[in-house]
Design a protein around this motif. Sequence first.
Motif, PDB file in Angstrom:
ATOM      1  N   UNK A 199       0.835  -1.206   0.000  1.00 44.73           N
ATOM      2  CA  UNK A 199       0.000   0.000   0.000  1.00 44.73           C
ATOM      3  C   UNK A 199       0.871   1.257   0.000  1.00 44.73           C
ATOM      4  N   UNK A 200       1.945   1.223   0.759  1.00 48.92           N
ATOM      5  CA  UNK A 200       2.858   2.361   0.802  1.00 48.92           C
ATOM      6  C   UNK A 200       3.604   2.486  -0.524  1.00 48.92           C
ATOM      7  N   UNK A 201       4.045   1.379  -1.062  1.00 50.26           N
ATOM      8  CA  UNK A 201       4.729   1.377  -2.355  1.00 50.26           C
ATOM      9  C   UNK A 201       3.834   2.005  -3.414  1.00 50.26           C
ATOM     10  N   UNK A 202       2.588   1.557  -3.488  1.00 49.52           N
ATOM     11  CA  UNK A 202       1.651   2.078  -4.482  1.00 49.52           C
ATOM     12  C   UNK A 202       1.431   3.578  -4.312  1.00 49.52           C
ATOM     13  N   UNK A 203       1.337   4.039  -3.073  1.00 49.40           N
ATOM     14  CA  UNK A 203       1.109   5.464  -2.808  1.00 49.40           C
ATOM     15  C   UNK A 203       2.310   6.296  -3.248  1.00 49.40           C
ATOM     16  N   UNK A 204       3.513   5.856  -2.908  1.00 46.75           N
ATOM     17  CA  UNK A 204       4.721   6.583  -3.313  1.00 46.75           C
ATOM     18  C   UNK A 204       4.796   6.658  -4.833  1.00 46.75           C
ATOM     19  N   UNK A 205       4.590   5.549  -5.496  1.00 48.10           N
ATOM     20  CA  UNK A 205       4.689   5.531  -6.962  1.00 48.10           C
ATOM     21  C   UNK A 205       3.618   6.404  -7.598  1.00 48.10           C
ATOM     22  N   UNK A 206       2.436   6.475  -7.006  1.00 46.14           N
ATOM     23  CA  UNK A 206       1.368   7.333  -7.533  1.00 46.14           C
ATOM     24  C   UNK A 206       1.775   8.802  -7.451  1.00 46.14           C
ATOM     25  N   UNK A 207       2.414   9.203  -6.368  1.00 51.52           N
ATOM     26  CA  UNK A 207       2.875  10.589  -6.241  1.00 51.52           C
ATOM     27  C   UNK A 207       3.996  10.860  -7.239  1.00 51.52           C
ATOM     28  N   UNK A 208       4.932   9.941  -7.362  1.00 50.09           N
ATOM     29  CA  UNK A 208       6.061  10.125  -8.282  1.00 50.09           C
ATOM     30  C   UNK A 208       5.555  10.321  -9.710  1.00 50.09           C
TER      31      UNK A 208
ATOM     32  N   UNK B 117      -3.246  13.838  -4.626  1.00 50.24           N
ATOM     33  CA  UNK B 117      -2.344  13.403  -3.553  1.00 50.24           C
ATOM     34  C   UNK B 117      -3.121  13.165  -2.272  1.00 50.24           C
ATOM     35  N   UNK B 118      -4.048  14.065  -1.949  1.00 52.12           N
ATOM     36  CA  UNK B 118      -4.871  13.880  -0.749  1.00 52.12           C
ATOM     37  C   UNK B 118      -5.673  12.589  -0.826  1.00 52.12           C
ATOM     38  N   UNK B 119      -6.184  12.272  -2.006  1.00 49.56           N
ATOM     39  CA  UNK B 119      -6.938  11.027  -2.176  1.00 49.56           C
ATOM     40  C   UNK B 119      -6.029   9.817  -2.000  1.00 49.56           C
ATOM     41  N   UNK B 120      -4.835   9.879  -2.563  1.00 47.48           N
ATOM     42  CA  UNK B 120      -3.869   8.785  -2.425  1.00 47.48           C
ATOM     43  C   UNK B 120      -3.477   8.621  -0.952  1.00 47.48           C
ATOM     44  N   UNK B 121      -3.173   9.745  -0.285  1.00 44.96           N
ATOM     45  CA  UNK B 121      -2.770   9.702   1.127  1.00 44.96           C
ATOM     46  C   UNK B 121      -3.912   9.199   2.001  1.00 44.96           C
ATOM     47  N   UNK B 122      -5.127   9.646   1.720  1.00 42.69           N
ATOM     48  CA  UNK B 122      -6.284   9.184   2.484  1.00 42.69           C
ATOM     49  C   UNK B 122      -6.527   7.705   2.302  1.00 42.69           C
ATOM     50  N   UNK B 123      -6.394   7.232   1.069  1.00 40.24           N
ATOM     51  CA  UNK B 123      -6.547   5.804   0.811  1.00 40.24           C
ATOM     52  C   UNK B 123      -5.483   4.989   1.509  1.00 40.24           C
ATOM     53  N   UNK B 124      -4.266   5.503   1.520  1.00 45.35           N
ATOM     54  CA  UNK B 124      -3.176   4.826   2.214  1.00 45.35           C
ATOM     55  C   UNK B 124      -3.486   4.723   3.700  1.00 45.35           C
TER      56      UNK B 124
END
Length: 138
Positions: free
Chosen positions: A4-13, A115-122
């Motif tokens: 989940x963390x990997x996916x979030x980091x890659x989504x931001x990148x 980013x907020x959506x990705x962070x919230x999902x994480x």
Amino acid sequence: MRIEYVDAVLAVVELVPAASAVAYSDVAELLGSGGPRQVGSVMSHYGSGVPWWRILKASGHAPAGHEAEALSHYLAEGTPLVGAYVEYERTREGRWRVDLLAARWTPTEGELDVIDAVAGGLERRLHGLSVADDGMSG
């Protein structure tokens, strides 16, 4: 490391545009989770499919061992650089770095919403993984 963390980091990148860059710590801050070492670990192990050259040490130096390849990306994208990058491109000698002050990405309102959506999902996924399934937890 949790996927989940990997996916979030890659989504931001993937949001960081060409000719821009951010530090590992910037990615962690945007996510509100982890730190520069965790982001660096994600990039080291899982970052080959995203624009990895746009994620740097706070000093602006390219990822170790990938300087030549990163430099070719920076030059193609027009990323602001300082130092002897022309000499380095020609001879592999000379010190250079990305001018992170000039190149630092500032997300737009729309990008911040993503980013907020990705962070919230994480946060929801990580919290959901740690809640006991005992019928008593809320």
